[in-house]
Scaffold this motif. Sequence first.
Motif, PDB file in Angstrom:
ATOM      1  N   ARG A  36       0.664  -1.190  -0.138  1.00 43.87           N
ATOM      2  CA  ARG A  36       0.101  -0.005   0.128  1.00 43.87           C
ATOM      3  C   ARG A  36       0.881   1.166  -0.103  1.00 43.87           C
ATOM      4  O   ARG A  36       0.486   2.138  -0.583  1.00 43.87           O
ATOM      5  CB  ARG A  36      -1.097  -0.203   1.303  1.00 43.87           C
ATOM      6  CG  ARG A  36      -2.169  -1.077   0.979  1.00 43.87           C
ATOM      7  CD  ARG A  36      -3.386  -0.900   1.979  1.00 43.87           C
ATOM      8  NE  ARG A  36      -2.627  -1.530   3.114  1.00 43.87           N
ATOM      9  CZ  ARG A  36      -2.776  -2.764   3.582  1.00 43.87           C
ATOM     10  NH1 ARG A  36      -3.426  -3.683   2.541  1.00 43.87           N
ATOM     11  NH2 ARG A  36      -2.467  -3.260   4.821  1.00 43.87           N
ATOM     12  N   VAL A  39       1.699   1.816  -3.498  1.00 43.09           N
ATOM     13  CA  VAL A  39       0.585   2.467  -4.348  1.00 43.09           C
ATOM     14  C   VAL A  39       0.794   3.905  -3.803  1.00 43.09           C
ATOM     15  O   VAL A  39       0.459   4.624  -4.948  1.00 43.09           O
ATOM     16  CB  VAL A  39      -0.527   1.731  -3.921  1.00 43.09           C
ATOM     17  CG1 VAL A  39      -1.725   2.365  -4.660  1.00 43.09           C
ATOM     18  CG2 VAL A  39      -0.595   0.128  -4.310  1.00 43.09           C
ATOM     19  N   LYS A  47       2.224   1.458  -9.158  1.00 41.52           N
ATOM     20  CA  LYS A  47       1.210   1.396 -10.484  1.00 41.52           C
ATOM     21  C   LYS A  47       0.938   0.055 -10.964  1.00 41.52           C
ATOM     22  O   LYS A  47      -0.233  -0.236 -11.418  1.00 41.52           O
ATOM     23  CB  LYS A  47       1.883   2.366 -11.288  1.00 41.52           C
ATOM     24  CG  LYS A  47       1.973   3.925 -11.101  1.00 41.52           C
ATOM     25  CD  LYS A  47       2.243   4.664 -12.325  1.00 41.52           C
ATOM     26  CE  LYS A  47       2.417   6.141 -11.843  1.00 41.52           C
ATOM     27  NZ  LYS A  47       3.719   6.730 -12.627  1.00 41.52           N
ATOM     28  N   LYS A  48       2.059  -0.805 -10.809  1.00 33.87           N
ATOM     29  CA  LYS A  48       2.030  -2.118 -11.459  1.00 33.87           C
ATOM     30  C   LYS A  48       1.003  -2.790 -10.404  1.00 33.87           C
ATOM     31  O   LYS A  48       0.113  -3.682 -10.897  1.00 33.87           O
ATOM     32  CB  LYS A  48       3.251  -2.895 -11.416  1.00 33.87           C
ATOM     33  CG  LYS A  48       3.214  -4.164 -11.864  1.00 33.87           C
ATOM     34  CD  LYS A  48       4.711  -4.696 -11.926  1.00 33.87           C
ATOM     35  CE  LYS A  48       4.654  -6.144 -11.737  1.00 33.87           C
ATOM     36  NZ  LYS A  48       6.097  -6.527 -11.588  1.00 33.87           N
ATOM     37  N   LYS A  50      -1.472  -1.673  -8.044  1.00 35.47           N
ATOM     38  CA  LYS A  50      -2.748  -1.136  -7.656  1.00 35.47           C
ATOM     39  C   LYS A  50      -4.019  -1.845  -8.116  1.00 35.47           C
ATOM     40  O   LYS A  50      -4.812  -2.066  -6.932  1.00 35.47           O
ATOM     41  CB  LYS A  50      -2.822   0.433  -8.172  1.00 35.47           C
ATOM     42  CG  LYS A  50      -3.871   1.144  -7.763  1.00 35.47           C
ATOM     43  CD  LYS A  50      -3.775   2.508  -8.308  1.00 35.47           C
ATOM     44  CE  LYS A  50      -4.702   3.423  -7.577  1.00 35.47           C
ATOM     45  NZ  LYS A  50      -6.151   3.595  -8.229  1.00 35.47           N
ATOM     46  N   GLU A  51      -3.988  -2.230  -9.150  1.00 30.04           N
ATOM     47  CA  GLU A  51      -5.294  -2.897  -9.621  1.00 30.04           C
ATOM     48  C   GLU A  51      -5.421  -4.356  -9.082  1.00 30.04           C
ATOM     49  O   GLU A  51      -6.215  -4.687  -8.550  1.00 30.04           O
ATOM     50  CB  GLU A  51      -5.280  -3.059 -11.030  1.00 30.04           C
ATOM     51  CG  GLU A  51      -6.577  -3.157 -11.914  1.00 30.04           C
ATOM     52  CD  GLU A  51      -6.474  -3.134 -13.362  1.00 30.04           C
ATOM     53  OE1 GLU A  51      -7.060  -3.795 -13.906  1.00 30.04           O
ATOM     54  OE2 GLU A  51      -5.761  -2.236 -13.860  1.00 30.04           O
ATOM     55  N   ILE A  52      -4.253  -4.939  -8.793  1.00 30.43           N
ATOM     56  CA  ILE A  52      -4.210  -6.221  -8.284  1.00 30.43           C
ATOM     57  C   ILE A  52      -4.622  -6.130  -6.978  1.00 30.43           C
ATOM     58  O   ILE A  52      -5.707  -6.889  -6.250  1.00 30.43           O
ATOM     59  CB  ILE A  52      -2.761  -6.952  -8.293  1.00 30.43           C
ATOM     60  CG1 ILE A  52      -2.276  -7.138  -9.728  1.00 30.43           C
ATOM     61  CG2 ILE A  52      -2.749  -8.167  -7.455  1.00 30.43           C
ATOM     62  CD1 ILE A  52      -0.857  -7.554  -9.695  1.00 30.43           C
ATOM     63  N   GLU A  54      -6.629  -3.858  -5.603  1.00 30.96           N
ATOM     64  CA  GLU A  54      -8.032  -3.481  -5.681  1.00 30.96           C
ATOM     65  C   GLU A  54      -9.005  -4.588  -5.681  1.00 30.96           C
ATOM     66  O   GLU A  54     -10.192  -4.792  -5.521  1.00 30.96           O
ATOM     67  CB  GLU A  54      -8.349  -2.349  -6.693  1.00 30.96           C
ATOM     68  CG  GLU A  54      -8.075  -1.062  -5.935  1.00 30.96           C
ATOM     69  CD  GLU A  54      -7.924  -0.031  -7.011  1.00 30.96           C
ATOM     70  OE1 GLU A  54      -7.509   1.235  -6.810  1.00 30.96           O
ATOM     71  OE2 GLU A  54      -8.287  -0.343  -8.172  1.00 30.96           O
ATOM     72  N   GLN A  55      -8.437  -5.659  -6.614  1.00 23.26           N
ATOM     73  CA  GLN A  55      -9.404  -6.717  -6.933  1.00 23.26           C
ATOM     74  C   GLN A  55      -9.083  -8.121  -5.956  1.00 23.26           C
ATOM     75  O   GLN A  55      -9.987  -9.078  -6.034  1.00 23.26           O
ATOM     76  CB  GLN A  55      -8.878  -7.222  -8.197  1.00 23.26           C
ATOM     77  CG  GLN A  55      -9.173  -6.496  -9.382  1.00 23.26           C
ATOM     78  CD  GLN A  55      -8.366  -6.789 -10.804  1.00 23.26           C
ATOM     79  OE1 GLN A  55      -7.693  -7.532 -10.992  1.00 23.26           O
ATOM     80  NE2 GLN A  55      -8.738  -6.074 -11.855  1.00 23.26           N
ATOM     81  N   LYS A  57      -6.463  -9.650  -5.586  1.00 26.16           N
ATOM     82  CA  LYS A  57      -5.685 -10.948  -5.937  1.00 26.16           C
ATOM     83  C   LYS A  57      -4.247 -10.749  -5.429  1.00 26.16           C
ATOM     84  O   LYS A  57      -4.163  -9.704  -4.756  1.00 26.16           O
ATOM     85  CB  LYS A  57      -5.420 -10.582  -7.418  1.00 26.16           C
ATOM     86  CG  LYS A  57      -7.185 -10.930  -8.323  1.00 26.16           C
ATOM     87  CD  LYS A  57      -6.841 -11.528  -9.390  1.00 26.16           C
ATOM     88  CE  LYS A  57      -8.458 -11.780 -10.004  1.00 26.16           C
ATOM     89  NZ  LYS A  57      -8.907 -11.035 -11.027  1.00 26.16           N
ATOM     90  N   SER A 164     -10.609  -0.122  -0.663  1.00 25.48           N
ATOM     91  CA  SER A 164     -10.964  -0.438  -1.633  1.00 25.48           C
ATOM     92  C   SER A 164     -11.302  -2.055  -1.892  1.00 25.48           C
ATOM     93  O   SER A 164     -12.152  -2.711  -2.492  1.00 25.48           O
ATOM     94  CB  SER A 164     -10.570   0.018  -3.170  1.00 25.48           C
ATOM     95  OG  SER A 164      -9.070  -0.253  -3.012  1.00 25.48           O
ATOM     96  N   ASP A 165     -10.218  -2.765  -1.363  1.00 26.03           N
ATOM     97  CA  ASP A 165     -10.161  -4.354  -1.273  1.00 26.03           C
ATOM     98  C   ASP A 165     -10.904  -4.624  -0.011  1.00 26.03           C
ATOM     99  O   ASP A 165     -11.228  -5.959   0.088  1.00 26.03           O
ATOM    100  CB  ASP A 165      -8.951  -4.780  -1.224  1.00 26.03           C
ATOM    101  CG  ASP A 165      -7.789  -4.540  -0.246  1.00 26.03           C
ATOM    102  OD1 ASP A 165      -8.357  -3.631   0.698  1.00 26.03           O
ATOM    103  OD2 ASP A 165      -7.066  -5.070  -0.024  1.00 26.03           O
TER     104      ASP A 165
END
Length: 218
Positions: A36, A39, A47-48, A50-52, A54-55, A57, A164-165
Amino acid sequence: MNLLLIGPPGAGKGTNAQYINQHYHLHWLASGDLLREEVAKASVLGKKVKEILEQGKLVDDETMIQLIRHPIHGLVREQRGFILDGFPRTTQQAQALQTMLREEGTSIDKIIVLDVDDDVLVKRISHRFSCTHCGAVYNMLYHPPKHADTCDRCGRKNTLKQRSDDKEEVVRERLHLYHQQADPLLVYYQEQACSISHIDAMADIAAVQKRIDSVLAS
Ligand code: AMP
């Protein structure tokens, strides 16, 4: 003493790691916090991943091992003992950790596993909010702030946000992953003849901490 704290998201790893940190003066390293921070800094790695995050994973093993290597070596050199919270999560990470520790002439002494029922967890986590200003944590069901939009601790308004997660569908995905990864991880440590203690983390906090005390004293 070097400890691993294993448990599903929301089992109280952070709270209990903090307890051990304060009462036994062991350093505490949480892999989720490291990620975190990346991020928040918007680093290349941040950046790489962040999405992981949030999902809900898992970050790939190679990235995770690379990120944690330096802090782990730092911890070992402090010679005060440490608690790892959230790492390792896979057998590959556990093997990498063992190699890092062996290079430093040390190893994991004890593993504490926090056991909690999945449905209880979903309820706990999906109602968890924290203050973006001072970090105070609330549960909108069990421990809400006195006024819905104001932090009791720092008094700021509109600072209570959900990670968000921590949304319900993401929590379920994180739990599914936890069970998939934790079982082989524990088999790995059983094969290494590590001392593993299971603690019922649904008990009240004083009872959980008493169990932790007895595990650490044994
Ligand atoms: P946590 O704060 O431990 O619940 O971790 C938050 C998120 O960070 C997880 O849902 C994963 O996306 C990622 N994460 C933390 N630790 C690891 C790890 N050891 N391996 C892979 N991903 C991790």
